[in-house]
Design an enzyme around this catalytic site. Sequence first.
Site, mmCIF file in Angstrom:
data_model
loop_
_atom_site.group_PDB
_atom_site.id
_atom_site.type_symbol
_atom_site.label_atom_id
_atom_site.label_comp_id
_atom_site.label_asym_id
_atom_site.label_seq_id
_atom_site.Cartn_x
_atom_site.Cartn_y
_atom_site.Cartn_z
ATOM 1 N N ASP A 1 -11.016 -2.948 -1.187
ATOM 2 C CA ASP A 1 -11.927 -3.355 -2.253
ATOM 3 C C ASP A 1 -12.129 -4.858 -2.122
ATOM 4 O OD1 ASP A 1 -9.610 -4.577 -3.116
ATOM 5 O OD2 ASP A 1 -9.586 -3.659 -5.087
ATOM 6 N N ASP B 1 -11.808 -8.326 -4.559
ATOM 7 C CA ASP B 1 -11.321 -8.799 -5.859
ATOM 8 C C ASP B 1 -11.888 -10.174 -6.170
ATOM 9 O OD1 ASP B 1 -9.077 -6.650 -6.151
ATOM 10 O OD2 ASP B 1 -8.739 -7.509 -4.168
ATOM 11 N N ASP C 1 -13.384 -5.401 -7.929
ATOM 12 C CA ASP C 1 -12.635 -5.726 -9.146
ATOM 13 C C ASP C 1 -13.068 -7.105 -9.632
ATOM 14 O OD1 ASP C 1 -11.148 -3.393 -9.016
ATOM 15 O OD2 ASP C 1 -9.429 -4.326 -8.036
HETATM 16 P P1 TTP Z 1 -5.417 -4.995 -4.560
HETATM 17 O O1 TTP Z 1 -6.871 -5.167 -4.528
HETATM 18 O O2 TTP Z 1 -4.904 -3.679 -5.018
HETATM 19 O O3 TTP Z 1 -4.729 -5.270 -3.149
HETATM 20 P P2 TTP Z 1 -5.130 -6.221 -1.928
HETATM 21 O O4 TTP Z 1 -6.394 -6.956 -2.203
HETATM 22 O O5 TTP Z 1 -3.931 -7.034 -1.635
HETATM 23 O O6 TTP Z 1 -5.318 -5.214 -0.707
HETATM 24 P P3 TTP Z 1 -6.547 -4.182 -0.473
HETATM 25 O O7 TTP Z 1 -7.239 -4.622 0.765
HETATM 26 O O8 TTP Z 1 -5.872 -2.849 -0.296
HETATM 27 O O9 TTP Z 1 -7.426 -4.198 -1.665
HETATM 28 O O10 TTP Z 1 -4.782 -6.079 -5.521
HETATM 29 C C1 TTP Z 1 -4.885 -7.476 -5.287
HETATM 30 C C2 TTP Z 1 -3.747 -8.187 -5.933
HETATM 31 O O11 TTP Z 1 -3.903 -8.226 -7.328
HETATM 32 C C3 TTP Z 1 -2.419 -7.488 -5.670
HETATM 33 O O12 TTP Z 1 -1.540 -8.358 -5.023
HETATM 34 C C4 TTP Z 1 -1.857 -7.162 -6.988
HETATM 35 C C5 TTP Z 1 -2.716 -7.895 -7.978
HETATM 36 N N1 TTP Z 1 -3.063 -7.087 -9.152
HETATM 37 C C6 TTP Z 1 -2.694 -7.569 -10.391
HETATM 38 O O13 TTP Z 1 -2.080 -8.627 -10.492
HETATM 39 N N2 TTP Z 1 -3.009 -6.832 -11.506
HETATM 40 C C7 TTP Z 1 -3.684 -5.654 -11.428
HETATM 41 O O14 TTP Z 1 -3.954 -5.028 -12.462
HETATM 42 C C8 TTP Z 1 -4.066 -5.158 -10.118
HETATM 43 C C9 TTP Z 1 -4.822 -3.881 -9.967
HETATM 44 C C10 TTP Z 1 -3.744 -5.927 -9.030
HETATM 45 MN MN MN Z 2 -8.083 -5.919 -2.914
HETATM 46 MN MN MN Z 3 -8.243 -4.704 -6.257
HETATM 47 MN MN MN Z 4 -6.176 -1.656 -2.849
#
Ligand code: TTP
Ligand code: MN
Ligand code: MN
Ligand code: MN
Length: 376
Positions: free
Chosen positions: A205, A207, A300
């Site tokens: 995703d 963020d 996100d």
């Molecule tokens: P993610 O998007 O789940 O993970 P990521 O970006 O490291 O890897 P991916 O490529 O699979 O998306 O989450 C990003 C970071 O945000 C993760 O280290 C945990 C944090 N996080 C929070 O702090 N609060 C939350 O509610 C969520 C969903 C994630």
């Molecule tokens: Mn992510």
């Molecule tokens: Mn995420």
């Molecule tokens: Mn993820």
Amino acid sequence: ELEMPAFTATKVSQYSCQRKTTLNNYNKKFTDAFEVMAENYEFKESEIFCLEFLRAASLLKSLPFPVTRMKDIQGLPCMGDQVRDIIEEIIEEGESSRVREVLNDERYKAFKQFTSVFGVGVKTSEKWYRMGLRTVEEVKADKTLKLSKMQKAGFLYYEDLVSCVSKAEADAVSLIVKNAVCTFLPDALVTITGGFRRGKKIGHDIDFLITSPGPGEDDELLHKVIDLWKRQGLLLYCDIIESTFVKEQLPSRKVDAMDHFQKCFAILKLCQPRVDNSTCNTSKKLEMAEVKDWKAIRVDLVITPFEQYAYALLGWTGSRQFGRDLRRYASHERKMVLDNHALYDRRKRIFLKAGSEEEIFAHLGLDYVEPWERNA
Ligand code: TTP
Ligand code: MN
Ligand code: MN
Ligand code: MN
């Protein structure tokens, strides 16, 4: 006689926030194996064993050399008996029989498929597995199942969502997000976080953290952005969660607790006209007209008050394991409580303000770790 500084295993910290972990992993064959074991324990809801393997994987990712003999892991933290057994098997046989058993396990395979659907976690997988379902196709075909709005979107865009997001796609979405946010709040700060901020070339995703230095918070901003995308036909799914933050509340002591920011888990439609290099004939043109020229992308969006921005950035940059270890380090080594909103010193009974990630590391008495060194 001059010698290279030797690697000293006893100096390796058990906390990943005291190590540097880049994407250059010399021990992928071990860490992949541990991640399978951890995931299987997650599916079985045995958190302790799951964490044991995640910590071991994270430690081997930080080593500056590939492990080739058992002697190489002597004196390292996080190397329990289960972990050592698997390392030994991989060194001697090239693979682990225990990991192979998990990969062939019916329950593991079914859970792996189910949890690959957006909106499906361990609880739902458990329910479907008990009903005798084993594959995503079987779940799709079962018209009696009551799916949540999130799961419906998960199945509808399944193929796009399981194919990873590229850096180029992340950059394209980044422009869309910045444009929309700045339409309503020109001085807003939009920062990409998560894996892409850690330098990853692909992700599941994208963020984003959104804040504004100006006076007064605009809790309508997120709604305005979402409404704009709806009108533009760019919004395929969205779940807005309103802020539940209460001022002066102590940071959460739970290691994996959700934060209290206003946020949105969305699926955006990223238009990407296909470039066609083949010679153009009429039948090709007809075919092209039917080709889907967009991709569904998970996004996100997190809105943070300006004073909490540094804490939110540190939390949302991850990795998840890095964040867990930061919080564990804060409470076990410093008698402090850290979450995505604040840092509280329990001895002095005060909140420690921070305007940057560097200041948070300094409050914790930690050397600064760059985002690309947080791939724990
Ligand atoms: P993610 O998007 O789940 O993970 P990521 O970006 O490291 O890897 P991916 O490529 O699979 O998306 O989450 C990003 C970071 O945000 C993760 O280290 C945990 C944090 N996080 C929070 O702090 N609060 C939350 O509610 C969520 C969903 C994630
Ligand atoms: Mn992510
Ligand atoms: Mn995420
Ligand atoms: Mn993820």
